[in-house]
Design a protein around this motif. Sequence first.
Motif, PDB file in Angstrom:
ATOM      1  N   LEU A  51      -7.992  -1.377  22.252  1.00 31.65           N
ATOM      2  CA  LEU A  51      -6.726  -1.034  20.902  1.00 31.65           C
ATOM      3  C   LEU A  51      -7.698  -1.155  19.288  1.00 31.65           C
ATOM      4  N   LEU A  52      -7.481  -0.505  18.791  1.00 33.05           N
ATOM      5  CA  LEU A  52      -7.789  -0.534  16.899  1.00 33.05           C
ATOM      6  C   LEU A  52      -6.847  -0.875  16.109  1.00 33.05           C
ATOM      7  N   LEU A  53      -6.774  -2.124  15.677  1.00 30.40           N
ATOM      8  CA  LEU A  53      -5.777  -2.658  14.675  1.00 30.40           C
ATOM      9  C   LEU A  53      -6.203  -1.968  12.767  1.00 30.40           C
ATOM     10  N   PHE A  54      -5.468  -1.215  12.332  1.00 30.59           N
ATOM     11  CA  PHE A  54      -5.688  -0.882  11.479  1.00 30.59           C
ATOM     12  C   PHE A  54      -5.510  -1.143   9.877  1.00 30.59           C
ATOM     13  N   ARG A  55      -5.548  -1.782   8.767  1.00 33.68           N
ATOM     14  CA  ARG A  55      -5.299  -2.303   7.375  1.00 33.68           C
ATOM     15  C   ARG A  55      -5.398  -1.429   6.678  1.00 33.68           C
ATOM     16  N   ALA A  56      -4.273  -0.809   6.055  1.00 33.75           N
ATOM     17  CA  ALA A  56      -4.772   0.353   4.659  1.00 33.75           C
ATOM     18  C   ALA A  56      -5.167  -1.019   3.837  1.00 33.75           C
ATOM     19  N   PRO A  57      -5.278  -0.392   2.375  1.00 33.13           N
ATOM     20  CA  PRO A  57      -4.541  -1.249   1.709  1.00 33.13           C
ATOM     21  C   PRO A  57      -3.876  -1.058   0.840  1.00 33.13           C
ATOM     22  N   ALA A  58      -3.211  -1.482   0.056  1.00 35.05           N
ATOM     23  CA  ALA A  58      -1.322  -1.364  -0.459  1.00 35.05           C
ATOM     24  C   ALA A  58      -1.439   0.337  -1.374  1.00 35.05           C
ATOM     25  N   HIS A  59      -2.299   0.404  -1.999  1.00 38.10           N
ATOM     26  CA  HIS A  59      -2.380   1.343  -2.592  1.00 38.10           C
ATOM     27  C   HIS A  59      -2.300   2.947  -1.727  1.00 38.10           C
ATOM     28  N   ALA A  60      -2.536   2.636  -0.353  1.00 39.88           N
ATOM     29  CA  ALA A  60      -2.779   3.668   0.343  1.00 39.88           C
ATOM     30  C   ALA A  60      -1.253   4.772   0.633  1.00 39.88           C
ATOM     31  N   TRP A  61      -2.000   6.416   0.461  1.00 39.28           N
ATOM     32  CA  TRP A  61      -0.494   6.867   0.220  1.00 39.28           C
ATOM     33  C   TRP A  61      -0.550   7.922   0.961  1.00 39.28           C
ATOM     34  N   GLU A  62       0.706   7.749   1.820  1.00 36.67           N
ATOM     35  CA  GLU A  62       0.587   8.426   3.568  1.00 36.67           C
ATOM     36  C   GLU A  62      -0.307   8.840   3.966  1.00 36.67           C
TER      37      GLU A  62
END
Length: 194
Positions: A134-145
């Motif tokens: 299991l890999l948990l990924f959190r993008a920065p809020a400015h990530a787009w699509e």
Amino acid sequence: MIGGKGWIAVPGIRENADRTLEEQLLGLEFAIAEAAGKTVLDLGCAEGVIGREFARAGATRVLGVESLPGHLEVARLACAAETQMEFAQAYLQDWIPAHPDPEVFDLVLALGIIHKVYDPGEALRFACRSCRDLLLFRAPAHAWEGWVQAKHRAPGAPARLRVHVPTAMEEEGFALERKIAGARGEAVEYWRRR
Ligand SMILES: C[S@@+](CC[C@H](N)C(=O)[O-])C[C@H]1O[C@@H](n2cnc3c(N)ncnc32)[C@H](O)[C@@H]1O
């Protein structure tokens, strides 16, 4: 009390910080619930207190990699009671080439980190190679699509590099299991190895 500004506030150790632990744990509850008996790699672990939740939930080994010595000073104090936790001070752009055949962990946390390296795709694929399940990924809020762009351009490079996270994850053999809204517009994605 340790001086300077941190990322996650740790009461009694360093309270001056950008985020609270409650904010940073939003969306992680399903992963923490399955942590017992698992090994965990936390890339860009900051003060280590996210990993500490996994340790307290029964993870048998938690390795945090973090570039800033000041964050790790807080981490070592905050996590002193969790003897299954270990920290390494390194920049991922150095850590990745130094580990061409990386240790594999049951859970990998790639939370708010891949845009911090010159090549986010390389960081994401390293996280995948290091992950058994299991890999948990959190993008920065400015990530787009699904696109995540590096915060900085590599010296001499014509442009900032970027990665399309869903494409890279599917190529690495992972399927999106759930996506949960987190703090400040930063969703947490659960990618499970097929
Ligand atoms: C945005 S914070 C995210 C921290 C934590 N993973 C979370 O989700 O709250 C990014 C963390 O990665 C560290 N960091 C930034 N660039 C790094 C790099 N190139 N290699 C390793 N750690 C880095 C920062 O010092 C910071 O602690």
